[in-house]
Design a protein around this motif. Structure first.
Motif, PDB file in Angstrom:
ATOM      1  N   THR A   3       0.865  -1.174   0.000  1.00 29.83           N
ATOM      2  CA  THR A   3       0.000   0.000   0.000  1.00 29.83           C
ATOM      3  C   THR A   3       0.900   1.221   0.000  1.00 29.83           C
ATOM      4  O   THR A   3       1.673   1.431   0.936  1.00 29.83           O
ATOM      5  CB  THR A   3      -0.920   0.012   1.237  1.00 29.83           C
ATOM      6  N   TYR A   4       0.808   1.982  -1.060  1.00 28.87           N
ATOM      7  CA  TYR A   4       1.629   3.172  -1.235  1.00 28.87           C
ATOM      8  C   TYR A   4       0.805   4.388  -0.846  1.00 28.87           C
ATOM      9  O   TYR A   4      -0.273   4.608  -1.384  1.00 28.87           O
ATOM     10  CB  TYR A   4       2.067   3.253  -2.702  1.00 28.87           C
ATOM     11  N   GLU A   5       1.289   5.160   0.090  1.00 26.26           N
ATOM     12  CA  GLU A   5       0.539   6.323   0.571  1.00 26.26           C
ATOM     13  C   GLU A   5       0.683   7.529  -0.328  1.00 26.26           C
ATOM     14  O   GLU A   5      -0.108   8.450  -0.265  1.00 26.26           O
ATOM     15  CB  GLU A   5       0.981   6.680   1.983  1.00 26.26           C
ATOM     16  N   GLY A   6       1.687   7.554  -1.145  1.00 23.73           N
ATOM     17  CA  GLY A   6       1.856   8.673  -2.065  1.00 23.73           C
ATOM     18  C   GLY A   6       2.650   9.816  -1.481  1.00 23.73           C
ATOM     19  O   GLY A   6       2.921   9.873  -0.283  1.00 23.73           O
ATOM     20  N   HIS A   7       3.025  10.709  -2.349  1.00 23.57           N
ATOM     21  CA  HIS A   7       3.776  11.888  -1.956  1.00 23.57           C
ATOM     22  C   HIS A   7       2.836  12.903  -1.314  1.00 23.57           C
ATOM     23  O   HIS A   7       1.669  12.994  -1.676  1.00 23.57           O
ATOM     24  CB  HIS A   7       4.431  12.531  -3.177  1.00 23.57           C
ATOM     25  N   ASP A   8       3.371  13.687  -0.403  1.00 17.60           N
ATOM     26  CA  ASP A   8       2.607  14.768   0.206  1.00 17.60           C
ATOM     27  C   ASP A   8       2.567  15.961  -0.736  1.00 17.60           C
ATOM     28  O   ASP A   8       3.432  16.118  -1.599  1.00 17.60           O
ATOM     29  CB  ASP A   8       3.250  15.222   1.525  1.00 17.60           C
ATOM     30  N   GLU A   9       1.599  16.813  -0.536  1.00 19.20           N
ATOM     31  CA  GLU A   9       1.532  18.089  -1.254  1.00 19.20           C
ATOM     32  C   GLU A   9       2.739  18.917  -0.822  1.00 19.20           C
ATOM     33  O   GLU A   9       3.076  18.959   0.356  1.00 19.20           O
ATOM     34  CB  GLU A   9       0.228  18.805  -0.906  1.00 19.20           C
ATOM     35  N   PRO A  10       3.429  19.595  -1.756  1.00 20.55           N
ATOM     36  CA  PRO A  10       4.575  20.426  -1.352  1.00 20.55           C
ATOM     37  C   PRO A  10       4.172  21.547  -0.398  1.00 20.55           C
ATOM     38  O   PRO A  10       3.058  22.056  -0.458  1.00 20.55           O
ATOM     39  CB  PRO A  10       5.071  21.011  -2.673  1.00 20.55           C
ATOM     40  N   GLN A  11       5.114  21.919   0.473  1.00 22.58           N
ATOM     41  CA  GLN A  11       4.900  23.032   1.413  1.00 22.58           C
ATOM     42  C   GLN A  11       4.843  24.343   0.634  1.00 22.58           C
ATOM     43  O   GLN A  11       5.693  24.611  -0.199  1.00 22.58           O
ATOM     44  CB  GLN A  11       6.055  23.083   2.425  1.00 22.58           C
ATOM     45  N   ARG A  12       3.812  25.141   0.883  1.00 21.74           N
ATOM     46  CA  ARG A  12       3.669  26.448   0.245  1.00 21.74           C
ATOM     47  C   ARG A  12       3.269  27.463   1.304  1.00 21.74           C
ATOM     48  O   ARG A  12       2.468  27.151   2.185  1.00 21.74           O
ATOM     49  CB  ARG A  12       2.578  26.394  -0.831  1.00 21.74           C
ATOM     50  N   PRO A  13       3.826  28.680   1.209  1.00 22.72           N
ATOM     51  CA  PRO A  13       3.432  29.711   2.179  1.00 22.72           C
ATOM     52  C   PRO A  13       1.916  29.929   2.153  1.00 22.72           C
ATOM     53  O   PRO A  13       1.325  30.107   1.093  1.00 22.72           O
ATOM     54  CB  PRO A  13       4.170  30.960   1.690  1.00 22.72           C
ATOM     55  N   GLY A  14       1.297  29.861   3.309  1.00 24.13           N
ATOM     56  CA  GLY A  14      -0.148  30.046   3.403  1.00 24.13           C
ATOM     57  C   GLY A  14      -0.960  28.838   2.973  1.00 24.13           C
ATOM     58  O   GLY A  14      -2.186  28.858   3.026  1.00 24.13           O
ATOM     59  N   GLY A  15      -0.298  27.770   2.526  1.00 26.79           N
ATOM     60  CA  GLY A  15      -1.002  26.579   2.064  1.00 26.79           C
ATOM     61  C   GLY A  15      -1.244  25.596   3.196  1.00 26.79           C
ATOM     62  O   GLY A  15      -0.836  25.827   4.338  1.00 26.79           O
ATOM     63  N   PRO A  16      -1.908  24.483   2.884  1.00 29.38           N
ATOM     64  CA  PRO A  16      -2.180  23.479   3.917  1.00 29.38           C
ATOM     65  C   PRO A  16      -0.897  22.780   4.361  1.00 29.38           C
ATOM     66  O   PRO A  16       0.122  22.813   3.670  1.00 29.38           O
ATOM     67  CB  PRO A  16      -3.123  22.508   3.211  1.00 29.38           C
ATOM     68  N   LYS A  17      -0.963  22.125   5.502  1.00 30.41           N
ATOM     69  CA  LYS A  17       0.176  21.344   5.988  1.00 30.41           C
ATOM     70  C   LYS A  17       0.354  20.144   5.059  1.00 30.41           C
ATOM     71  O   LYS A  17      -0.615  19.441   4.764  1.00 30.41           O
ATOM     72  CB  LYS A  17      -0.076  20.882   7.417  1.00 30.41           C
ATOM     73  N   PRO A  18       1.575  19.887   4.598  1.00 26.48           N
ATOM     74  CA  PRO A  18       1.805  18.809   3.634  1.00 26.48           C
ATOM     75  C   PRO A  18       1.280  17.442   4.059  1.00 26.48           C
ATOM     76  O   PRO A  18       0.787  16.691   3.229  1.00 26.48           O
ATOM     77  CB  PRO A  18       3.329  18.788   3.486  1.00 26.48           C
ATOM     78  N   LYS A  19       1.356  17.095   5.325  1.00 31.24           N
ATOM     79  CA  LYS A  19       0.894  15.781   5.784  1.00 31.24           C
ATOM     80  C   LYS A  19      -0.629  15.661   5.806  1.00 31.24           C
ATOM     81  O   LYS A  19      -1.174  14.578   5.942  1.00 31.24           O
ATOM     82  CB  LYS A  19       1.449  15.471   7.177  1.00 31.24           C
ATOM     83  N   GLU A  20      -1.337  16.790   5.663  1.00 34.45           N
ATOM     84  CA  GLU A  20      -2.795  16.772   5.704  1.00 34.45           C
ATOM     85  C   GLU A  20      -3.426  16.706   4.315  1.00 34.45           C
ATOM     86  O   GLU A  20      -4.625  16.519   4.188  1.00 34.45           O
ATOM     87  CB  GLU A  20      -3.310  18.003   6.446  1.00 34.45           C
ATOM     88  N   VAL A  21      -2.621  16.883   3.270  1.00 31.91           N
ATOM     89  CA  VAL A  21      -3.159  16.932   1.905  1.00 31.91           C
ATOM     90  C   VAL A  21      -2.293  16.053   1.006  1.00 31.91           C
ATOM     91  O   VAL A  21      -1.073  16.195   0.984  1.00 31.91           O
ATOM     92  CB  VAL A  21      -3.149  18.384   1.358  1.00 31.91           C
TER      93      VAL A  21
END
Length: 116
Positions: A3-21
């Motif tokens: 089971t591959y969880e996938g890459h996190d969304e990159p960190q962006r100023p003002g964006g969501p926390k990477p581990k949450e998206v």
């Protein structure tokens, strides 16, 4: 099976926390992200567009800078669990008896969530 969880969304100023998206399948410009490449390869094999499954080398992240080799795996199937989990959560909310007695103002956020 892996089971591959996938890459996190990159960190962006003002964006969501990477581990949450989760990282989406494509970038805003339409090119494939790493998650999209994995997903596409698995679905191409599953649908018959690809004769042999893509062979990938897998590592598990133990901690920052420390990785453990897990071997080679074939990409034969894929699904997006985050969407399935979100649907399950919404179904549980609607099935709860207390949901049906809430004032309309309290459920407007759910309506917005369903529309997106």
């Amino acid at each position: 099976m892996l089971t591959y969880e996938g890459h996190d969304e990159p960190q962006r100023p003002g964006g969501p926390k990477p581990k949450e998206v989760d990282q989406p399948l494509t970038t805003p410009k339409g090119s494939w992200t790493e998650n999209g490449k994995f997903f596409r390869a698995a679905m191409d094999f599953k649908s018959g567009l690809r004769e042999k499954p893509e062979l990938i080398k897998v590592y598990e992240k133990i901690s920052r800078g420390i990785w453990s080799y897990k071997g080679y795996f074939e990409l034969i199937d894929a699904n997006i669990l985050s969407a399935e989990n979100e649907v399950s959560d919404l179904e549980a909310t609607f099935a709860a008896p207390e949901f049906h007695v809430k004032p309309r103002a309290e459920i407007s956020g759910l309506e917005t969530q369903l529309k997106t």
